[in-house]
Design an enzyme around this catalytic site. Structure first.
Site, short mmCIF file in Angstrom:
data_model
loop_
_atom_site.label_atom_id
_atom_site.label_comp_id
_atom_site.label_asym_id
_atom_site.label_seq_id
_atom_site.Cartn_x
_atom_site.Cartn_y
_atom_site.Cartn_z
N ASP A 252 0.82 -1.21 0.00
CA ASP A 252 0.00 0.00 0.00
C ASP A 252 0.86 1.26 0.00
O ASP A 252 2.05 1.23 0.31
CB ASP A 252 -0.90 0.02 1.23
CG ASP A 252 -2.14 -0.84 1.08
OD1 ASP A 252 -2.30 -1.50 0.04
OD2 ASP A 252 -2.96 -0.86 2.03
N ASP A 253 0.20 2.37 -0.33
CA ASP A 253 0.79 3.73 -0.23
C ASP A 253 1.92 3.97 -1.22
O ASP A 253 2.80 4.81 -0.98
CB ASP A 253 1.30 4.01 1.20
CG ASP A 253 0.21 3.86 2.25
OD1 ASP A 253 -0.98 3.91 1.88
OD2 ASP A 253 0.55 3.68 3.43
N HIS B 295 -7.62 3.83 1.25
CA HIS B 295 -6.61 4.24 2.23
C HIS B 295 -7.28 4.36 3.59
O HIS B 295 -8.34 4.99 3.73
CB HIS B 295 -6.03 5.58 1.79
CG HIS B 295 -4.90 6.09 2.62
ND1 HIS B 295 -3.83 5.33 3.00
CD2 HIS B 295 -4.69 7.33 3.17
CE1 HIS B 295 -2.98 6.04 3.71
NE2 HIS B 295 -3.48 7.27 3.84
#
Length: 319
Positions: free
Chosen positions: A13-14, A134
């Site tokens: 992620d991110d 998110h």
């Protein structure tokens, strides 16, 4: 080779958060530790991340963001219920509190989500194969309906349903995280009928809440995998089972956050990097995910890493 018992999407992620995160995610992918990434399109290094994904042929999806940094949609940037007086999203808990008070416009949520999908397409040259949220915003009440509609309209086939087996028997999780994760789980369970109605797909099993940051270790990952494998393809959380037979392959997603620590004032989504990103937790995850003992465990348990796009033949579309 024997048929795998599990097809595991390991999603970093991110992606795009900062150059250090980008490099760590690429290093982890090249080491065989992750198989998929989720891009934050409003992050400061999103363009670099998209270019790295193209260069290294990394499967990439969209990490929809309504809680951190600056919106993508211009009308939402100028005046909306989604931002505070400084022009930033209201934060992980601030977003949730505003939602509970009925202060958020779902029309503006939809505008921002659509703008993020369009920006993803501009950055990568294609639509995302999967789209998640998110800080798990995509399973929140009201938001989940808008999120599902956007996925359906853009024909984005896969999402994340963060319900983790074994979540309630983890003594290493502090009380505040247990409470937050329990609420995430409830929201995710409530999202299943909505996602099903829109024909959206997801793997049989989700992993990652109990193994974030310093809580990630090979024994903890082994425990999570055993929970997932023992559940089988009919976990009760989705109608996406690959097959009705005892030999069916379990499909799973492991959410991870590898990277190198962000530098102060370098990265983030417009407000600078948060404490988690500047800590050693990200590099710790990178190190664990790349350990030969973990890769050996995958082989021993007949776990095959893959991307969401590889699940197409195993996850029939919901009715």
């Amino acid at each position: 080779m024997p048929q795998p018992r599990m097809l595991l999407v390991v999603t970093g992620d991110d992606f795009g958060y900062c150059p250090q995160r980008n490099q760590g995610i690429v290093d982890c992918f090249l080491a065989g530790g992750i198989s998929n990434v989720s891009l934050l399109v409003n992050a400061t290094a999103a363009k670099e991340a998209a270019d790295l994904a193209k260069r290294h042929n990394i499967p990439i999806g969209l990490h929809a963001n309504l809680s951190e940094g600056i919106p993508v949609c211009q009308s939402v940037q100028q005046s909306s219920t989604l931002i505070n007086q400084h022009g930033f999203f209201q934060g992980k808990m601030g977003f949730r509190q505003a939602l509970e008070r009925g202060q958020l416009s779902m029309k503006q949520v939809e505008q921002e989500l659509r703008a993020q999908v369009r920006l993803f397409r501009e950055l990568t040259g294609h639509l995302p194969q999967h789209m998640d949220g998110h800080q798990h915003i995509h399973v929140l009440p009201e938001v989940r309906e808008v999120f599902a509609q956007v996925l359906s309209d853009f024909r984005i086939p896969y999402t994340r349903v963060p319900v983790e087996l074994g979540l309630h028997s983890c003594p290493w999780l502090p009380l505040h995280l247990q409470r937050f994760y329990t609420q995430v789980e409830k929201n995710a369970l409530d999202s299943i009928p909505v996602f099903t109605r829109y024909g959206i797909r997801w793997p049989d099993v989700y992993l990652g809440l109990t193994t974030m940051g310093q809580n990630m270790s090979v024994p903890h990952l082994q425990r999570a995998l055993h929970h997932a494998l023992s559940a089988g393809p009919s976990s009760g959380y989705s109608s996406n089972s690959a097959s009705g037979s005892d030999q069916a392959v379990v499909t799973a997603e492991l959410m991870v956050h590898p990277g190198y620590p962000s530098r102060p004032q370098d990265g983030g989504c417009g407000e600078g990097p948060d404490d988690f990103s500047q800590s050693a937790d990200r590099q710790h995850e990178l190190r664990v995910l790349s350990e030969p003992s973990l890769l050996a465990l995958y082989s021993q348990e007949r776990v095959q890493l893959c991307a969401f796009k590889d699940l197409a033949l195993l996850l029939p579309k919901n009715a």
